[in-house]
Design a protein around this motif. Structure first.
Motif, PDB file in Angstrom:
ATOM      1  N   LEU A 127      -3.448  -8.251  -4.309  1.00 11.14           N
ATOM      2  CA  LEU A 127      -3.671  -8.568  -2.696  1.00 11.14           C
ATOM      3  C   LEU A 127      -2.932  -9.005  -1.484  1.00 11.14           C
ATOM      4  O   LEU A 127      -2.255 -10.060  -1.498  1.00 11.14           O
ATOM      5  N   GLY A 128      -2.688  -8.677  -0.077  1.00  9.66           N
ATOM      6  CA  GLY A 128      -2.098  -8.741   0.656  1.00  9.66           C
ATOM      7  C   GLY A 128      -2.302  -8.197   2.138  1.00  9.66           C
ATOM      8  O   GLY A 128      -3.739  -7.361   2.309  1.00  9.66           O
ATOM      9  N   ARG A 129      -2.239  -9.191   3.762  1.00  6.79           N
ATOM     10  CA  ARG A 129      -2.991  -8.759   4.517  1.00  6.79           C
ATOM     11  C   ARG A 129      -1.998  -8.761   5.605  1.00  6.79           C
ATOM     12  O   ARG A 129      -0.656  -9.713   5.846  1.00  6.79           O
ATOM     13  N   VAL A 130      -1.867  -7.917   6.267  1.00  6.14           N
ATOM     14  CA  VAL A 130      -0.904  -7.747   7.471  1.00  6.14           C
ATOM     15  C   VAL A 130      -1.683  -8.691   8.014  1.00  6.14           C
ATOM     16  O   VAL A 130      -2.052  -8.293   9.409  1.00  6.14           O
ATOM     17  N   ASN A 131       0.458  -9.165   8.603  1.00  7.04           N
ATOM     18  CA  ASN A 131       0.230 -10.523   9.384  1.00  7.04           C
ATOM     19  C   ASN A 131       0.804 -10.436  11.030  1.00  7.04           C
ATOM     20  O   ASN A 131       0.688 -10.163  11.467  1.00  7.04           O
ATOM     21  N   ALA A 132       1.863  -9.205  10.844  1.00  7.43           N
ATOM     22  CA  ALA A 132       2.205  -9.543  11.997  1.00  7.43           C
ATOM     23  C   ALA A 132       3.163  -8.048  12.334  1.00  7.43           C
ATOM     24  O   ALA A 132       3.656  -7.550  11.210  1.00  7.43           O
ATOM     25  N   LEU A 133       3.645  -7.683  13.441  1.00  9.24           N
ATOM     26  CA  LEU A 133       4.517  -6.514  14.064  1.00  9.24           C
ATOM     27  C   LEU A 133       5.623  -6.888  14.126  1.00  9.24           C
ATOM     28  O   LEU A 133       5.290  -7.479  15.649  1.00  9.24           O
ATOM     29  N   ASN A 134       6.806  -6.557  13.997  1.00  5.29           N
ATOM     30  CA  ASN A 134       8.375  -6.452  15.092  1.00  5.29           C
ATOM     31  C   ASN A 134       7.836  -8.130  15.337  1.00  5.29           C
ATOM     32  O   ASN A 134       8.585  -8.494  15.985  1.00  5.29           O
ATOM     33  N   GLY A 135       7.525  -8.907  14.401  1.00  3.57           N
ATOM     34  CA  GLY A 135       7.018 -10.813  14.684  1.00  3.57           C
ATOM     35  C   GLY A 135       6.238 -11.233  15.456  1.00  3.57           C
ATOM     36  O   GLY A 135       5.688 -11.561  15.547  1.00  3.57           O
TER      37      GLY A 135
END
Length: 833
Positions: free
Chosen positions: A537-545
């Motif tokens: 399991l994982g969560r997409v947290n940020a895009l390019n910071g």
């Protein structure tokens, strides 16, 4: 004074039948709108209610920490039914066996929607029941019985508490469509949480509140709740579920919306034609009134009063007939569905009355204005005023009104725009085709005594009127073809988007050493299964910071913060793969190369939602660890296949960095149950998720929508016939004059009958041909834009349209004028006088 005169004229015209056409048209509009909106609304509500069973409530509020008690207090004050849930993991102990289970504690009100599926023993037949465990009791999933070697009635330790195992937990209405928690599931009473002593400060606990009430109550409650929501709290309805069920619900609503719009269009066409025809038939009486000294104001008041009276009567008749029709239709549909459809409320009533009134006003306004301008000299020169018959202003006003009514009914500018553009295309093409055909027909040089020559001459003589008739016929035929294709093709495409041999069970929590053994067992039992995938399991947290925004509620139509980038808002099942999974297609970029840099492949839907491009860096939160990966490719994924698919797939160089379990999917039959039971006993750590009930729910939606469209098709056939009748009746007086002239000149009855039949055949064939062409183009656009299906053309419609159009128009048209053709010349002259 004028009121008394108006009422006397109204009474006389009712007896003569002068008002029958416009009365029938308004009643048709009200009947169509009421019956269609009522039936489609009740089916939509039924689908939503059944879908709500899959979250055990109408709405739910999720949180990672305990709720403020005022949330429940306010819900109770507003009359909203509530239930509480708490999720946590705890060790279960029995018969010297120990296993980690997923505990769900619920209050006595659970579930608010749907029912539990239970068994009294492992070998018993499952049954449904709306209930929760009593205090001191626990309901365990079947795999836990095998793992802990339990029987119903045994005791099990959950944390520090001792519980009696009283039921076998087969299924819960709000069980996740797919979850790594698997089926090591336990249900206990909410009051027994303290007994387990498993929930301590710092424990990983998940809370949920369930709500059930009317939409208005829930909307008002959410308005109060919204400013009090924390960042890690989510308000959800069935439309928020990221699953095939949520997508099927949205798709079913689009089908029902289309069906309702078709009825609106046809009713509007009938009203426009009839209003124009009624006013034309009043030209002579108005000219006579003006000759006898009647003022414009008096004449205006008389006919406005007539319009108001006939509208009131027509609306009442339409509502009565519509209610009876929808009651019959709903009873029939409910019998086929085996369910009681919910009441639709006041919306269909208000919609039908408002649309009937708007139709009467807008479609009668321009013809009435033309009527008031009729000169008194018409009593001597009967052709005065005829130039008002075809008005561009009236046409533009009618088209604008139809668009407004469609938009009012649908509330969806995209769908309205597509259907309206298709209608405009039909009108434009038909006017062009009509002019070309009528012009070319003059050069055919057919023999004077031929029925075909007479039919073509009649078409030429009434070129403008025939162009209007062609439009009416084509619109009716187009709607019929639309519904036929919707029912026979698009519904089938939707149904076939889930293949018959699609996986109906997921096997998860498989340890790496067990993968080979389970694969061999499947092979030995001839069970078709997919590959084994590592999962974490994982969560997409940020895009390019740049961090993503907090999740918003789709159920309430809430929009995300426009200042922040929109994210996915939930944890994803992630994996790594060396090879491209079967059924996936690379759209941009390339599959993983031998690179030391961590890369990720993203599905097309996620890439569009996150506005990704190749080379972007995504940050993932896995547990407490953050990892960065470069987007190396974008994939097309067929989610409807129900095969194991992933939003994000990492390059294989991620292997070994996180603990994983494996999962696979299989298509099981009743004959496979013994094998699966044995497999679960041999490998007690694995879990099986049975999704057959979800597939059955999706199929139920499809069946209900198909039945609804069948009902709409029947309404449209009747409505189309009435539109055709009003068009033919509009030209009946002119046909009687022609018949008298032809008989006076010695034409035989057979020649006149065949010429009339050929005329209707040509009108119907031309209308059907154009309707088929435009319908198929429009359906292609709708498939891609509205239903997210692969657009396909339907060649059989190109043959069906002209054939059905010719037969439909010819049969009804000829039957309507047959009675007139059987009258002798003397009676025809008397009728014309």
């Amino acid at each position: 004074m004028w009121v008394k005169l108006a009422l006397k004229l109204f009474s006389r015209e009712l007896r003569r039948g002068e008002l029958n056409i416009i009365l029938a048209a308004i009643a048709l509009a009200v009947l169509t709108v009421f019956s269609l909106s009522s039936v489609t609304e009740r089916i939509r509500l039924n689908i939503e209610q059944k879908s709500a069973d899959f979250i055990a409530a109408d709405r739910r509020l999720s949180s990672n920490h305990e709720f403020d008690p005022t949330l429940l207090e306010m819900a109770e004050q507003q009359g909203i039914s509530t239930a509480q849930q708490m999720f946590f993991d705890s060790m279960l102990f029995a018969n010297d066996e120990l296993v980690l289970g997923s505990i769900k504690a619920v209050t006595e009100q659970y579930p608010l929607r749907g029912q539990m599926k239970l068994k009294d023993t492992l070998d018993a037949v499952p049954y449904e029941l709306r209930a929760a465990p009593a205090q001191g009791e626990a309901w365990l999933s079947e795999s836990l019985f095998y793992t802990l070697q339990l029987q119903v009635g045994d005791m099990v330790e959950i944390g520090a508490g001792h519980f009696k195992v009283s039921k076998v937990l087969v299924a819960e209405p709000d069980a996740p469509f797919f979850s790594l928690a698997g089926d090591k599931r336990v249900l206990i009473n909410y009051q027994d949480i303290a007994l387990t002593q498993a929930v301590q400060p710092g424990s990983r606990v998940f809370y949920r509140l369930l709500f059930s009430a009317s939409e208005q109550q829930l909307t008002e409650y959410y308005q109060w709740l919204k400013p009090r929501l924390k960042e890690n709290q989510n308000w959800q309805g069935i439309k928020d579920r990221q699953s095939p069920l949520g997508e099927n619900l949205a798709r079913s609503e689009r089908f029902l919306l289309l069906a309702g719009l078709f009825g609106i269009m046809l009713a509007a066409v009938a009203m426009a034609v009839s209003a124009k025809r009624y006013c034309e038939r009043q030209y002579d009486p108005v000219a006579m009134m003006k000759t006898l000294g009647g003022s414009r104001a008096t004449i205006r008041n008389i006919f406005v009063l007539h319009l108001g009276l006939v509208t009131s009567v027509a609306v009442a008749v339409g509502l009565l007939c519509g209610y009876v029709l929808q009651d019959i239709g709903v009873s029939y549909l409910a019998k086929l569905m085996g369910a009681e459809l919910p009441v639709s409320g006041v919306k269909p009533w208000l919609l039908a009355v408002s649309i009937g009134a708007v139709c009467a006003l807008m479609f009668s306004l321009k013809p009435l204005l033309d009527l008031f301008d009729i000169p008194p000299l018409r009593v001597l020169r009967r052709n005065l005023g005829d130039t008002l018959a075809l008005s561009r202003i009236h046409l533009a006003l009618s088209i604008s009104t139809i668009f407004a009514l469609m938009w009012l009914f649908s509330g969806d500018i995209k769908t309205t725009g597509i259907l309206f553009a298709a209608t405009a295309l039909v009108i434009a093409v038909l006017f062009l085709v009509a002019r070309v055909i009528f012009k070319v027909s003059r050069q055919l040089g057919l023999s004077p005594g031929s029925s075909w020559s007479l039919a073509i001459a009649t078409l030429q003589k009434r070129a403008n009127a025939n162009a209007v008739q062609l439009i009416s016929f084509a619109l009716a035929i187009k709607l019929m073809l639309f519904l036929v294709v919707l029912k026979n093709d698009l519904i089938s495409d939707w149904q076939m988007s889930v293949p018959a041999d699609a996986p109906n069970a997921f096997f998860i929590n498989i340890n790496e050493p067990a993968v080979a053994a389970i694969g061999e067992e499947f092979k030995r039992a001839n069970i078709k299964h997919e590959a084994f995938y590592p999962v974490f399991l994982g969560r997409v947290n940020a895009l390019n910071g740049e961090l993503f925004a907090r999740r918003a509620s789709l159920q309430e139509g809430e929009e995300v913060d426009s200042e922040a980038r929109e994210g996915i808002g939930r944890e994803l099942n992630l994996t790594w793969q060396a090879d491209l999974p079967e059924g996936n297609e690379i759209l941009e970029g390339q599959w993983f190369a031998d690179s030391e840099e961590l890369e990720v492949s993203v599905s097309k839907d996620a890439a569009e939602r996150l506005e990704l491009k190749l080379g972007d860096t995504l940050s993932f939160l896995v547990g407490t660890q953050t990892i960065d990966a470069k987007v190396s490719s974008i994939r097309k994924v067929n989610w409807d296949s129900l095969k194991p698919n992933f939003v994000m797939i990492f390059s294989p160089n991620l292997a070994g960095q996180f603990p994983v379990t494996y999962f696979t999917a299989a298509h099981l039959t009743e004959q496979d149950i013994p094998t699966i039971s044995r497999l679960m006993q041999q490998h007690p750590t694995i879990s099986m998720i049975d999704i057959k009930s979800r597939l059955e729910q999706a199929q139920s939606m499809i069946d209900q929508v198909s039945l609804a469209i069948s009902f709409v098709l029947a309404i449209v056939l009747v409505s189309g016939a009435l539109v055709l009748i009003s068009q033919v009746q509009a030209s009946l007086a002119e046909r009687m004059q022609e018949m008298v002239i032809l008989r006076t000149l010695g034409a035989k009855g057979r020649l006149i009958k065949l010429a009339t039949l050929y005329e209707f055949l040509m009108l119907g064939g031309i209308a059907g041909m154009v309707a088929a062409l435009v319908s198929d183009i429009t359906l292609f656009v709708l498939q891609r834009q509205l239903f997210q299906l692969e657009g396909t053309f339907h060649p059989y419609v190109w043959l069906l349209g002209p054939a059905v159009g010719a037969m439909f128009v010819a049969s009804i048209g000829y039957l309507l004028v047959a009675r007139t053709m059987r009258q002798n010349t003397q009676n025809l002259l008397r009728s014309l006088a």
